[in-house]
Design a protein around this motif. Structure first.
Motif, PDB file in Angstrom:
ATOM      1  N   PHE A  17       0.812  -1.217   0.000  1.00 23.40           N
ATOM      2  CA  PHE A  17       0.000   0.000   0.000  1.00 23.40           C
ATOM      3  C   PHE A  17       0.847   1.269   0.000  1.00 23.40           C
ATOM      4  CE2 PHE A  17      -3.960  -1.847   0.212  1.00 23.40           C
ATOM      5  CZ  PHE A  17      -3.998  -2.853   1.157  1.00 23.40           C
ATOM      6  N   TYR A  18       2.153   1.144   0.082  1.00 20.55           N
ATOM      7  CA  TYR A  18       3.072   2.277   0.100  1.00 20.55           C
ATOM      8  C   TYR A  18       2.818   3.211   1.282  1.00 20.55           C
ATOM      9  CZ  TYR A  18       3.883   0.703  -4.645  1.00 20.55           C
ATOM     10  OH  TYR A  18       4.166  -0.059  -5.731  1.00 20.55           O
ATOM     11  N   VAL A  19       2.374   2.671   2.385  1.00 19.13           N
ATOM     12  CA  VAL A  19       2.116   3.483   3.568  1.00 19.13           C
ATOM     13  C   VAL A  19       3.419   4.068   4.089  1.00 19.13           C
ATOM     14  CG1 VAL A  19       1.310   3.433   5.950  1.00 19.13           C
ATOM     15  CG2 VAL A  19       0.062   2.194   4.201  1.00 19.13           C
ATOM     16  N   SER A  20       4.438   3.253   4.176  1.00 18.90           N
ATOM     17  CA  SER A  20       5.714   3.730   4.704  1.00 18.90           C
ATOM     18  C   SER A  20       6.306   4.820   3.823  1.00 18.90           C
ATOM     19  CB  SER A  20       6.710   2.578   4.813  1.00 18.90           C
ATOM     20  OG  SER A  20       6.207   1.590   5.668  1.00 18.90           O
ATOM     21  N   SER A  21       6.242   4.634   2.530  1.00 21.68           N
ATOM     22  CA  SER A  21       6.796   5.632   1.612  1.00 21.68           C
ATOM     23  C   SER A  21       6.049   6.950   1.707  1.00 21.68           C
ATOM     24  CB  SER A  21       6.737   5.115   0.179  1.00 21.68           C
ATOM     25  OG  SER A  21       7.431   3.918   0.051  1.00 21.68           O
ATOM     26  N   ARG A  22       4.738   6.874   1.764  1.00 17.38           N
ATOM     27  CA  ARG A  22       3.939   8.096   1.825  1.00 17.38           C
ATOM     28  C   ARG A  22       4.096   8.806   3.158  1.00 17.38           C
ATOM     29  NH1 ARG A  22      -1.708   6.668  -0.896  1.00 17.38           N
ATOM     30  NH2 ARG A  22      -2.014   8.889  -0.623  1.00 17.38           N
ATOM     31  N   MET A  23       4.177   8.026   4.248  1.00 17.90           N
ATOM     32  CA  MET A  23       4.403   8.639   5.557  1.00 17.90           C
ATOM     33  C   MET A  23       5.786   9.286   5.608  1.00 17.90           C
ATOM     34  SD  MET A  23       1.846   8.244   7.704  1.00 17.90           S
ATOM     35  CE  MET A  23       2.628   8.328   9.295  1.00 17.90           C
ATOM     36  N   ALA A  24       6.787   8.631   5.019  1.00 17.09           N
ATOM     37  CA  ALA A  24       8.141   9.175   5.012  1.00 17.09           C
ATOM     38  C   ALA A  24       8.199  10.467   4.201  1.00 17.09           C
ATOM     39  CB  ALA A  24       9.113   8.146   4.437  1.00 17.09           C
ATOM     40  N   ASP A  25       7.476  10.514   3.091  1.00 15.14           N
ATOM     41  CA  ASP A  25       7.438  11.747   2.301  1.00 15.14           C
ATOM     42  C   ASP A  25       6.808  12.883   3.094  1.00 15.14           C
ATOM     43  OD1 ASP A  25       8.660  10.568   0.152  1.00 15.14           O
ATOM     44  OD2 ASP A  25       6.785  10.149  -0.923  1.00 15.14           O
ATOM     45  N   LYS A  26       5.739  12.590   3.805  1.00  8.94           N
ATOM     46  CA  LYS A  26       5.065  13.617   4.615  1.00  8.94           C
ATOM     47  C   LYS A  26       5.960  14.112   5.749  1.00  8.94           C
ATOM     48  CE  LYS A  26       0.583  13.788   3.393  1.00  8.94           C
ATOM     49  NZ  LYS A  26      -0.114  14.985   3.077  1.00  8.94           N
ATOM     50  N   LEU A  27       6.696  13.176   6.375  1.00  8.17           N
ATOM     51  CA  LEU A  27       7.527  13.521   7.524  1.00  8.17           C
ATOM     52  C   LEU A  27       8.926  13.989   7.133  1.00  8.17           C
ATOM     53  CD1 LEU A  27       6.567  10.540   9.842  1.00  8.17           C
ATOM     54  CD2 LEU A  27       5.766  12.906  10.004  1.00  8.17           C
ATOM     55  N   GLY A  28       9.296  13.804   5.864  1.00  8.91           N
ATOM     56  CA  GLY A  28      10.613  14.223   5.411  1.00  8.91           C
ATOM     57  C   GLY A  28      11.730  13.311   5.880  1.00  8.91           C
ATOM     58  N   MET A  29      11.470  12.021   5.942  1.00  7.44           N
ATOM     59  CA  MET A  29      12.486  11.062   6.365  1.00  7.44           C
ATOM     60  C   MET A  29      12.552   9.915   5.373  1.00  7.44           C
ATOM     61  SD  MET A  29      10.486  10.029   9.939  1.00  7.44           S
ATOM     62  CE  MET A  29      11.761   9.071  10.517  1.00  7.44           C
ATOM     63  N   ARG A  30      13.453   8.975   5.626  1.00 13.85           N
ATOM     64  CA  ARG A  30      13.583   7.811   4.764  1.00 13.85           C
ATOM     65  C   ARG A  30      12.485   6.797   5.060  1.00 13.85           C
ATOM     66  NH1 ARG A  30      19.862   6.080   4.780  1.00 13.85           N
ATOM     67  NH2 ARG A  30      20.523   7.516   3.169  1.00 13.85           N
ATOM     68  N   ALA A  31      12.049   6.106   4.008  1.00 13.59           N
ATOM     69  CA  ALA A  31      11.024   5.078   4.176  1.00 13.59           C
ATOM     70  C   ALA A  31      11.547   3.916   5.014  1.00 13.59           C
ATOM     71  CB  ALA A  31      10.548   4.584   2.817  1.00 13.59           C
ATOM     72  N   LYS A  32      12.836   3.643   4.921  1.00 18.37           N
ATOM     73  CA  LYS A  32      13.422   2.553   5.705  1.00 18.37           C
ATOM     74  C   LYS A  32      13.254   2.803   7.199  1.00 18.37           C
ATOM     75  CE  LYS A  32      17.862   0.407   6.629  1.00 18.37           C
ATOM     76  NZ  LYS A  32      19.297   0.446   6.349  1.00 18.37           N
ATOM     77  N   ASN A  33      13.435   4.041   7.628  1.00 13.13           N
ATOM     78  CA  ASN A  33      13.286   4.360   9.053  1.00 13.13           C
ATOM     79  C   ASN A  33      11.838   4.225   9.512  1.00 13.13           C
ATOM     80  OD1 ASN A  33      15.998   4.901   9.188  1.00 13.13           O
ATOM     81  ND2 ASN A  33      15.735   7.087   8.813  1.00 13.13           N
ATOM     82  N   PHE A  58      -5.589   1.472   4.955  1.00  8.64           N
ATOM     83  CA  PHE A  58      -6.985   1.582   4.551  1.00  8.64           C
ATOM     84  C   PHE A  58      -7.381   3.039   4.355  1.00  8.64           C
ATOM     85  CE2 PHE A  58     -11.435   2.181   5.828  1.00  8.64           C
ATOM     86  CZ  PHE A  58     -12.045   1.465   4.821  1.00  8.64           C
ATOM     87  N   TRP A  59      -6.944   3.900   5.262  1.00 11.06           N
ATOM     88  CA  TRP A  59      -7.288   5.320   5.190  1.00 11.06           C
ATOM     89  C   TRP A  59      -6.681   5.973   3.945  1.00 11.06           C
ATOM     90  CZ3 TRP A  59      -4.115   9.750   6.601  1.00 11.06           C
ATOM     91  CH2 TRP A  59      -4.834  10.935   6.633  1.00 11.06           C
ATOM     92  N   LEU A  60      -5.413   5.660   3.651  1.00 10.84           N
ATOM     93  CA  LEU A  60      -4.766   6.222   2.471  1.00 10.84           C
ATOM     94  C   LEU A  60      -5.406   5.719   1.192  1.00 10.84           C
ATOM     95  CD1 LEU A  60      -1.030   6.100   3.534  1.00 10.84           C
ATOM     96  CD2 LEU A  60      -2.448   8.129   3.249  1.00 10.84           C
ATOM     97  N   LYS A  61      -5.786   4.452   1.147  1.00 12.19           N
ATOM     98  CA  LYS A  61      -6.450   3.897  -0.038  1.00 12.19           C
ATOM     99  C   LYS A  61      -7.808   4.552  -0.239  1.00 12.19           C
ATOM    100  CE  LYS A  61      -6.482   0.617  -3.189  1.00 12.19           C
ATOM    101  NZ  LYS A  61      -5.546   0.587  -4.285  1.00 12.19           N
TER     102      LYS A  61
END
Length: 76
Positions: A17-33, A58-61
């Protein structure tokens, strides 16, 4: 064994769902973290972090389905 794990990881990263990637973009950090945070939170809270992850997915989708950008009036 390592190729099996790599194949599973690749599949989950590609079709997730790319939740980690999207959250990392919003927070300005790496998706790995962000992924590591969810993994550690799941272990420490006995699965509550995983439930939060699924809720965010689910919310992002749902948000994507509602706020899709239409290119023309006839796309309704």
């Amino acid at each position: 064994m390592t190729t099996f794990v790599s194949n599973i990881r690749y599949y989950l990263e590609k079709h997730g769902f790319y939740v980690s990637s999207r959250m990392a973009d919003k927070l300005g950090m790496r998706a790995k973290n962000v992924r590591l945070f969810f993994i550690y939170a799941s272990f420490f809270t006995m699965g509550v972090g995983f439930i939060v992850y699924l809720t965010l997915a689910f919310w992002l989708k749902l948000k994507d389905l509602i706020y899709t950008k239409r290119t023309s009036v006839f796309d309704l």
